[in-house]
Design a protein around this motif. Structure first.
Motif, PDB file in Angstrom:
ATOM      1  N   HIS A   1       2.793   0.373  12.174  1.00 31.40           N
ATOM      2  CA  HIS A   1       3.339   1.712  12.406  1.00 31.40           C
ATOM      3  C   HIS A   1       3.506   2.466  11.087  1.00 31.40           C
ATOM      4  O   HIS A   1       4.424   3.254  10.912  1.00 31.40           O
ATOM      5  CB  HIS A   1       4.663   1.626  13.154  1.00 31.40           C
ATOM      6  CG  HIS A   1       4.520   1.020  14.516  1.00 31.40           C
ATOM      7  ND1 HIS A   1       3.719   1.558  15.488  1.00 31.40           N
ATOM      8  CD2 HIS A   1       5.042  -0.107  15.053  1.00 31.40           C
ATOM      9  CE1 HIS A   1       3.775   0.801  16.576  1.00 31.40           C
ATOM     10  NE2 HIS A   1       4.554  -0.231  16.333  1.00 31.40           N
ATOM     11  N   GLY A   2       2.633   2.162  10.134  1.00 33.45           N
ATOM     12  CA  GLY A   2       2.651   2.861   8.851  1.00 33.45           C
ATOM     13  C   GLY A   2       1.220   3.141   8.470  1.00 33.45           C
ATOM     14  O   GLY A   2       0.500   3.823   9.190  1.00 33.45           O
TER      15      GLY A   2
ATOM     16  N   TYR B   1       0.833  -1.204   0.000  1.00 35.24           N
ATOM     17  CA  TYR B   1       0.000   0.000   0.000  1.00 35.24           C
ATOM     18  C   TYR B   1       0.865   1.251   0.000  1.00 35.24           C
ATOM     19  O   TYR B   1       0.666   2.166  -0.796  1.00 35.24           O
ATOM     20  CB  TYR B   1      -0.941  -0.002   1.209  1.00 35.24           C
ATOM     21  CG  TYR B   1      -1.958  -1.111   1.140  1.00 35.24           C
ATOM     22  CD1 TYR B   1      -3.076  -1.001   0.310  1.00 35.24           C
ATOM     23  CD2 TYR B   1      -1.804  -2.277   1.886  1.00 35.24           C
ATOM     24  CE1 TYR B   1      -4.001  -2.022   0.226  1.00 35.24           C
ATOM     25  CE2 TYR B   1      -2.717  -3.301   1.807  1.00 35.24           C
ATOM     26  CZ  TYR B   1      -3.824  -3.176   0.975  1.00 35.24           C
ATOM     27  OH  TYR B   1      -4.741  -4.186   0.891  1.00 35.24           O
ATOM     28  N   CYS B   2       1.866   1.298   0.896  1.00 27.30           N
ATOM     29  CA  CYS B   2       2.755   2.462   0.971  1.00 27.30           C
ATOM     30  C   CYS B   2       3.754   2.459  -0.186  1.00 27.30           C
ATOM     31  O   CYS B   2       4.364   3.489  -0.475  1.00 27.30           O
ATOM     32  CB  CYS B   2       3.527   2.463   2.291  1.00 27.30           C
ATOM     33  SG  CYS B   2       2.463   2.505   3.732  1.00 27.30           S
ATOM     34  N   GLU B   3       3.938   1.264  -0.785  1.00 27.27           N
ATOM     35  CA  GLU B   3       4.926   1.080  -1.843  1.00 27.27           C
ATOM     36  C   GLU B   3       6.305   1.532  -1.368  1.00 27.27           C
ATOM     37  O   GLU B   3       7.028   2.249  -2.064  1.00 27.27           O
ATOM     38  CB  GLU B   3       4.487   1.799  -3.123  1.00 27.27           C
ATOM     39  CG  GLU B   3       3.196   1.191  -3.669  1.00 27.27           C
ATOM     40  CD  GLU B   3       2.725   1.836  -4.963  1.00 27.27           C
ATOM     41  OE1 GLU B   3       3.229   2.913  -5.299  1.00 27.27           O
ATOM     42  OE2 GLU B   3       1.854   1.245  -5.616  1.00 27.27           O
ATOM     43  N   GLU B   4       6.629   1.130  -0.146  1.00 25.65           N
ATOM     44  CA  GLU B   4       7.929   1.448   0.434  1.00 25.65           C
ATOM     45  C   GLU B   4       8.488   0.221   1.117  1.00 25.65           C
ATOM     46  O   GLU B   4       7.722  -0.600   1.627  1.00 25.65           O
ATOM     47  CB  GLU B   4       7.775   2.562   1.474  1.00 25.65           C
ATOM     48  CG  GLU B   4       7.884   3.954   0.917  1.00 25.65           C
ATOM     49  CD  GLU B   4       8.043   4.974   2.032  1.00 25.65           C
ATOM     50  OE1 GLU B   4       9.145   5.065   2.594  1.00 25.65           O
ATOM     51  OE2 GLU B   4       7.047   5.646   2.356  1.00 25.65           O
ATOM     52  N   ARG B   5       9.810   0.124   1.144  1.00 22.90           N
ATOM     53  CA  ARG B   5      10.472  -0.969   1.869  1.00 22.90           C
ATOM     54  C   ARG B   5      10.852  -0.460   3.255  1.00 22.90           C
ATOM     55  O   ARG B   5      11.619   0.502   3.366  1.00 22.90           O
ATOM     56  CB  ARG B   5      11.703  -1.432   1.087  1.00 22.90           C
ATOM     57  CG  ARG B   5      12.502  -2.489   1.815  1.00 22.90           C
ATOM     58  CD  ARG B   5      13.517  -3.117   0.892  1.00 22.90           C
ATOM     59  NE  ARG B   5      12.842  -3.936  -0.121  1.00 22.90           N
ATOM     60  CZ  ARG B   5      13.487  -4.723  -0.973  1.00 22.90           C
ATOM     61  NH1 ARG B   5      14.806  -4.797  -0.937  1.00 22.90           N
ATOM     62  NH2 ARG B   5      12.827  -5.451  -1.849  1.00 22.90           N
ATOM     63  N   ARG B   6      10.279  -1.040   4.286  1.00 17.76           N
ATOM     64  CA  ARG B   6      10.471  -0.537   5.650  1.00 17.76           C
ATOM     65  C   ARG B   6      10.953  -1.664   6.569  1.00 17.76           C
ATOM     66  O   ARG B   6      10.700  -2.843   6.304  1.00 17.76           O
ATOM     67  CB  ARG B   6       9.145   0.032   6.191  1.00 17.76           C
ATOM     68  CG  ARG B   6       8.507   1.098   5.313  1.00 17.76           C
ATOM     69  CD  ARG B   6       9.336   2.361   5.221  1.00 17.76           C
ATOM     70  NE  ARG B   6       9.503   2.988   6.526  1.00 17.76           N
ATOM     71  CZ  ARG B   6      10.375   3.971   6.773  1.00 17.76           C
ATOM     72  NH1 ARG B   6      11.163   4.418   5.810  1.00 17.76           N
ATOM     73  NH2 ARG B   6      10.459   4.477   7.968  1.00 17.76           N
ATOM     74  N   PRO B   7      11.606  -1.346   7.689  1.00 17.88           N
ATOM     75  CA  PRO B   7      12.088  -2.386   8.595  1.00 17.88           C
ATOM     76  C   PRO B   7      10.965  -3.130   9.315  1.00 17.88           C
ATOM     77  O   PRO B   7       9.869  -2.582   9.515  1.00 17.88           O
ATOM     78  CB  PRO B   7      12.965  -1.637   9.596  1.00 17.88           C
ATOM     79  CG  PRO B   7      12.701  -0.205   9.411  1.00 17.88           C
ATOM     80  CD  PRO B   7      12.075  -0.006   8.074  1.00 17.88           C
ATOM     81  N   GLU B   8      11.291  -4.355   9.701  1.00 12.96           N
ATOM     82  CA  GLU B   8      10.287  -5.265  10.275  1.00 12.96           C
ATOM     83  C   GLU B   8       9.570  -4.677  11.486  1.00 12.96           C
ATOM     84  O   GLU B   8       8.395  -4.963  11.707  1.00 12.96           O
ATOM     85  CB  GLU B   8      10.997  -6.569  10.671  1.00 12.96           C
ATOM     86  CG  GLU B   8      10.105  -7.629  11.268  1.00 12.96           C
ATOM     87  CD  GLU B   8      10.920  -8.734  11.952  1.00 12.96           C
ATOM     88  OE1 GLU B   8      12.067  -8.976  11.538  1.00 12.96           O
ATOM     89  OE2 GLU B   8      10.398  -9.332  12.902  1.00 12.96           O
ATOM     90  N   ASN B   9      10.275  -3.882  12.299  1.00 15.80           N
ATOM     91  CA  ASN B   9       9.589  -3.432  13.528  1.00 15.80           C
ATOM     92  C   ASN B   9       8.511  -2.381  13.275  1.00 15.80           C
ATOM     93  O   ASN B   9       7.865  -1.915  14.199  1.00 15.80           O
ATOM     94  CB  ASN B   9      10.576  -2.999  14.619  1.00 15.80           C
ATOM     95  CG  ASN B   9      11.617  -2.047  14.133  1.00 15.80           C
ATOM     96  OD1 ASN B   9      11.472  -1.474  13.054  1.00 15.80           O
ATOM     97  ND2 ASN B   9      12.670  -1.871  14.906  1.00 15.80           N
TER      98      ASN B   9
END
Lengths: 417, 90
Positions: B62-63, B8-16
Motif C-alpha cells: 500500500h505504498g 525505497y520510500c525512505e519512510e517508517r510506516r505501519p505493518e498493515n
C-alpha cells in the motif's frame, strides 16, 4: 496412585480437600532410557503414555523445556472435529476423534470432552459448494457431517445472525455433531499422570540443546541443560520449535513457525451451545464451561517464535465476531495470548520416520493440532515402537515434499483453528 | 504492529501497509528441467525458519508496491535493518 472417583472426591471433600497426593512425581533425568520424547505437550505426553500402555516400552522420558502443557496445548481453543476433505486426513483426524471418546475413562481423568457440535458457516456460493463437497467426502469416509439451512443453523445456535442483509449473509452451514471441545489442560495432566503411573519419567525445565549421533548416523541421545540423556529412539513432538530441534540432527524441514493468537471474553452465563467457525469472515468461537467466550484469531503473516501477535489481527477477528453475532457487540475481552504454530506447505502434519535412524517426528499440525492429540500420540508411539509408520500415518511422511504426493488441506484448514 | 522502514520510500510506516513475502534470497532455478526432485524440494519447500536472525522479503503493497528485504529477529521481532532487493544478504 489414588484412582479418582465420585467416592474419593466425596471423602476428600469431607476433609476440606486436604490430603490429595501429588498427581505424578517430578522426575529427575536418568542416564539413559529406551525412548525419549522431546516436548511435553499433549501430543508428547500422550505418545509416552501409549508407548508404555500399548507397546510395553516403559523406560521412557518426556523432556520439556518449560512446564508441561505450557506450549500450544495450553494456548489453543480446544476444538475437536474431523471433517477434513481427503481420505488420508479423514482417517487421521477421525482416528483421533474416536480416541477422544472414552479418553476420560481410560485416563481416569476428566478431559471434559463435550460433543456439542462444530458448525462451519457458508457465506457465498463457493463456500456452499465447497462445504457440500466436504460433507459428501466425509460421509463416504464414515465421518458424520451434515448440511443445515440458515434457519436450521439459527436453531442450532440461537446467537447466530442470519440476517440476509448482512455483509456476509449465512447461506447455510456444515455441522459435525461429534465435534466439540475438551479441556486442554486436563489432556496434558491426564496423560502425564497416567504415563507416570506406568513408569514414564516426566522431566520439566530441561531444554534439549543438541542431538548426539553415533558414527553410523543413528541417534545416541540428547544433550540437555541438565546433562546428557541417552536413548536409541527419540520422538520429537515440539510444535513450533521442531525446525530448531531437527537442525540439531542436521535435518532441514519444510516448516515455518507463525504466531497464532486466541482470546477470551469476560465470563457470562451459558448462551453459546456449540462451536461456530466461519472461514470466509475468518472467526470462530465457543463458550467454555467457565462461561468465557473462547475466540480464535488468525496467524500473523511473518515467521516468529515470540509467542505473541499483533493487535490488528485480534481487531479483525473481533470485527468478524460482531458481524456474525451482533448479540456480543458489547462484550468485553478479558485476555489474549499467542502460541507458535509450525505450518507445512500443504497444511497437513508430518508424522513418521526421518532420514536419521532412531529419530521420529510428529510436527506440522499448524493451527489445528489439539483435535488430533490422542490420535497423533498413538500413531507416534506406534511408529517409534515398530520402527515403521501405521497405515493411517504412512501418507503423512516427509518424503511427500520430494515425490509430490502432497495432502493439500488448505481448504479445510483455511481458518486458523 | 510493526513499524517498518521502506528502503525505497525512505519512510517508517505501519505493518498493515506491507505484505510479508517469505524467506529472502531463495533464487529461482536458472535451468528448472535440470533439477532433481531433491533440489526441487529444497527450492519449493525447505525453509530456514530460524530462531533468531531471519532474512525475509516484504512488499510495500500500500505504498510504492516494491519488494525489499529485511533482517528481523524472530524471537524479539525487532528489525535489524531493511535493504533493497538485489543487494547482498546482510
Amino acid at each position: 496412585m489414588t484412582r479418582f472417583s465420585a467416592l474419593s472426591l466425596f471423602t476428600k471433600a469431607l476433609g476440606g480437600h486436604k490430603g490429595w497426593e501429588q498427581q505424578w512425581p517430578d522426575a529427575q533425568p536418568k542416564p539413559s532410557y529406551d525412548a525419549i520424547i522431546v516436548g511435553g505437550g499433549g501430543h508428547g505426553l500422550g505418545a509416552a503414555y501409549y508407548l508404555a500402555r500399548k507397546y510395553g516400552i516403559t523406560r521412557v522420558a518426556v523432556i520439556e523445556k518449560g512446564w508441561i502443557g505450557g506450549g500450544n496445548t495450553g494456548r489453543n481453543t480446544t476444538i475437536i472435529r474431523s471433517n477434513y476433505l481427503y481420505d488420508e486426513s479423514a482417517h487421521l483426524y477421525d482416528h483421533a476423534v474416536k480416541l477422544w471418546d472414552g479418553l476420560s475413562q481410560e485416563l481416569n481423568y476428566n478431559t471434559m470432552y463435550s460433543k456439542r457440535g462444530v458448525m462451519m458457516l457458508a457465506h457465498n456460493v463457493h463456500d456452499v459448494q465447497s462445504f457440500k463437497r466436504h460433507i459428501h467426502a466425509n460421509r463416504l469416509n464414515g465421518v458424520d457431517n451434515e448440511w443445515l439451512t440458515p434457519d436450521e443453523a439459527k436453531e442450532y445456535c440461537p446467537p447466530l445472525s442470519i440476517d440476509p442483509n448482512a455483509r456476509y449473509p449465512v447461506l447455510g452451514a456444515a455441522l459435525q455433531r461429534r465435534g466439540g471441545t475438551a479441556r486442554h489442560d486436563t489432556v496434558a495432566w491426564g496423560y502425564a499422570r497416567a504415563a507416570a503411573a506406568l513408569g514414564v519419567d516426566i522431566i520439566q525445565n530441561c531444554a534439549v540443546t543438541d542431538i548426539r549421533r553415533g558414527p553410523d548416523g543413528a541417534v545416541e541421545g540428547v544433550e540437555t541443560t541438565r546433562g546428557f540423556i541417552g536413548a536409541k529412539k527419540i520422538g520429537v513432538s515440539a510444535a513450533g520449535n521442531t525446525s530448531v530441534i531437527m537442525k540439531m540432527a542436521g535435518l532441514d524441514f519444510p516448516l515455518e513457525s507463525y504466531p497464532l493468537q486466541a482470546l477470551v471474553s469476560e465470563p457470562i452465563k451459558p448462551v453459546f451451545p456449540c462451536v461456530v467457525m466461519s472461514n470466509t469472515v475468518h472467526a470462530y468461537m465457543s463458550q467454555s464451561d467457565k462461561g468465557e467466550l473462547v475466540i480464535g484469531a488468525g496467524t500473523d503473516q511473518y515467521v516468529s517464535y515470540s509467542q505473541r501477535g499483533a493487535l490488528h489481527i485480534i481487531e479483525h477477528t473481533l470485527a468478524s465476531i460482531c458481524e456474525i453475532f451482533p448479540i456480543f457487540r458489547r462484550m468485553r475481552m478479558l485476555r489474549s495470548w499467542g502460541g507458535v504454530v509450525d505450518v507445512t506447505p500443504d497444511r497437513s502434519p508430518i508424522l513418521g520416520k526421518t532420514p536419521v535412524r532412531g529419530l521420529y517426528v510428529n510436527c506440522g499440525w499448524g493451527t489445528g493440532g489439539f483435535k488430533a492429540t490422542p490420535g497423533a500420540a498413538d500413531l507416534l508411539a506406534y511408529t517409534i515402537a515398530r520402527d515403521e509408520p501405521h497405515r493411517i500415518n504412512a501418507p503423512f511422511n516427509l518424503d511427500r515434499f520430494r515425490n509430490g504426493r502432497l495432502i493439500d488441506e488448505a481448504a479445510a484448514a483455511a481458518v486458523a483453528h | 504492529m510493526f513499524l517498518i522502514d521502506c528502503p525505497y520510500c525512505e519512510e517508517r510506516r505501519p505493518e498493515n501497509e506491507f505484505a510479508y513475502a517469505g524467506e529472502a534470497h531463495i533464487a529461482r532455478p536458472l535451468d528448472p528441467s535440470a533439477l532433481s526432485d531433491a533440489e526441487w524440494e529444497t527450492y519449493l519447500f525447505i525453509r530456514a525458519n530460524p530462531r533468531g536472525r531471519h532474512n525475509e522479503r516484504w512488499r510495500h503493497i500500500h505504498g510504492c508496491g516494491r519488494f525489499f528485504n529485511a533482517v528481523r529477529d524472530t524471537v524479539t521481532d525487532k528489525f535489524e535493518c531493511t535493504y533493497k532487493a538485489g543487494e547482498a544478504r546482510r
